[in-house]
Design a protein around this motif. Structure first.
Motif, PDB file in Angstrom:
ATOM      1  N   VAL A 225       0.838  -1.199   0.000  1.00 11.54           N
ATOM      2  CA  VAL A 225       0.000   0.000   0.000  1.00 11.54           C
ATOM      3  C   VAL A 225       0.875   1.253   0.000  1.00 11.54           C
ATOM      4  O   VAL A 225       0.631   2.191  -0.772  1.00 11.54           O
ATOM      5  CB  VAL A 225      -0.981   0.006   1.197  1.00 11.54           C
ATOM      6  CG1 VAL A 225      -1.742   1.323   1.272  1.00 11.54           C
ATOM      7  CG2 VAL A 225      -1.950  -1.160   1.098  1.00 11.54           C
ATOM      8  N   LEU A 226       1.889   1.286   0.840  1.00 10.80           N
ATOM      9  CA  LEU A 226       2.785   2.445   0.872  1.00 10.80           C
ATOM     10  C   LEU A 226       3.479   2.618  -0.475  1.00 10.80           C
ATOM     11  O   LEU A 226       3.548   3.720  -1.021  1.00 10.80           O
ATOM     12  CB  LEU A 226       3.815   2.293   1.994  1.00 10.80           C
ATOM     13  CG  LEU A 226       4.880   3.380   2.078  1.00 10.80           C
ATOM     14  CD1 LEU A 226       4.261   4.758   2.277  1.00 10.80           C
ATOM     15  CD2 LEU A 226       5.860   3.057   3.198  1.00 10.80           C
ATOM     16  N   TRP A 227       3.999   1.530  -1.021  1.00 13.81           N
ATOM     17  CA  TRP A 227       4.670   1.577  -2.317  1.00 13.81           C
ATOM     18  C   TRP A 227       3.726   2.133  -3.389  1.00 13.81           C
ATOM     19  O   TRP A 227       4.089   3.030  -4.160  1.00 13.81           O
ATOM     20  CB  TRP A 227       5.156   0.170  -2.698  1.00 13.81           C
ATOM     21  CG  TRP A 227       5.683   0.099  -4.083  1.00 13.81           C
ATOM     22  CD1 TRP A 227       6.954   0.389  -4.495  1.00 13.81           C
ATOM     23  CD2 TRP A 227       4.954  -0.272  -5.255  1.00 13.81           C
ATOM     24  NE1 TRP A 227       7.052   0.219  -5.859  1.00 13.81           N
ATOM     25  CE2 TRP A 227       5.837  -0.194  -6.342  1.00 13.81           C
ATOM     26  CE3 TRP A 227       3.642  -0.669  -5.479  1.00 13.81           C
ATOM     27  CZ2 TRP A 227       5.444  -0.488  -7.644  1.00 13.81           C
ATOM     28  CZ3 TRP A 227       3.255  -0.964  -6.780  1.00 13.81           C
ATOM     29  CH2 TRP A 227       4.151  -0.867  -7.835  1.00 13.81           C
ATOM     30  N   ALA A 228       2.506   1.628  -3.442  1.00 15.11           N
ATOM     31  CA  ALA A 228       1.546   2.079  -4.455  1.00 15.11           C
ATOM     32  C   ALA A 228       1.179   3.548  -4.253  1.00 15.11           C
ATOM     33  O   ALA A 228       1.043   4.298  -5.232  1.00 15.11           O
ATOM     34  CB  ALA A 228       0.289   1.208  -4.420  1.00 15.11           C
ATOM     35  N   ASP A 229       1.024   3.982  -3.004  1.00 14.50           N
ATOM     36  CA  ASP A 229       0.759   5.402  -2.743  1.00 14.50           C
ATOM     37  C   ASP A 229       1.872   6.252  -3.346  1.00 14.50           C
ATOM     38  O   ASP A 229       1.617   7.279  -3.980  1.00 14.50           O
ATOM     39  CB  ASP A 229       0.702   5.680  -1.239  1.00 14.50           C
ATOM     40  CG  ASP A 229      -0.563   5.192  -0.566  1.00 14.50           C
ATOM     41  OD1 ASP A 229      -1.464   4.675  -1.258  1.00 14.50           O
ATOM     42  OD2 ASP A 229      -0.640   5.306   0.677  1.00 14.50           O
TER      43      ASP A 229
END
Length: 168
Positions: A51-55
């Motif tokens: 999720v952090l990576w995609a954000d």
């Protein structure tokens, strides 16, 4: 309809939910956070990382921030250290809130053009749709994290959007 108020509300919701889930995950040790629990990204920590990576990928496309130094297949191992992950997640959530406060109606009506590794080609979509996707993607995977945390015996806060600005 995606408007500046939607973007700001979802940015606050994102930060609140990330903190709630991270606080619940703090009650687990590293082995429990990394345990394969059968989710798409396997573990609690791996799903948080994705999720952090995609954000960060979406924000690099939307506003030109730095892209993550790894590709999508490696997103589950983005931050191996839990404390480092938490620090970076909190910084990114604050940045998303700050950015949300600058979003204007006219900008939302524009088109975003980017190269999609998932699609293997250049894409063009309305910025408002890309932002809706950013927040929908977060919510989808946080639901998985919530389920894994609950199954692991922790108790994250409620996830209802209407509670985002309520005192807790």
């Amino acid at each position: 309809m995606v408007d500046p108020a939607y973007v700001q509300t979802m940015a606050r919701y994102n930060a609140w939910q990330n903190k709630s889930l991270c606080d619940a995950a703090d009650l687990l040790d590293d082995e429990a956070r990394w345990r394969d629990r059968g989710a798409f990204f396997k573990s609690i920590h791996g799903t948080f990382n994705h999720v952090l990576w995609a954000d960060e990928v979406w924000l690099s496309r939307l506003i030109g921030t730095e892209k993550p130094p790894i590709g999508g297949r490696d997103s589950v191992t983005y931050f191996k250290d839990w404390a480092e992950f938490r620090h970076h997640r909190a910084e990114r959530d604050a940045a998303i809130i700050a950015w949300s406060e600058t979003v204007e109606h006219a900008w939302l009506r524009g088109t975003l053009i980017w190269y999609s590794g998932a699609a293997g080609r250049e894409m063009g979509k309305p910025r408002a749709l890309a932002i809706a996707h950013l927040f929908n993607h977060q919510t989808h995977h946080r639901g998985q994290i919530h389920a894994m945390l609950t199954a692991a015996g922790t108790k994250p806060e409620d996830t209802d959007l209407f509670l985002v600005d309520e005192p807790r």
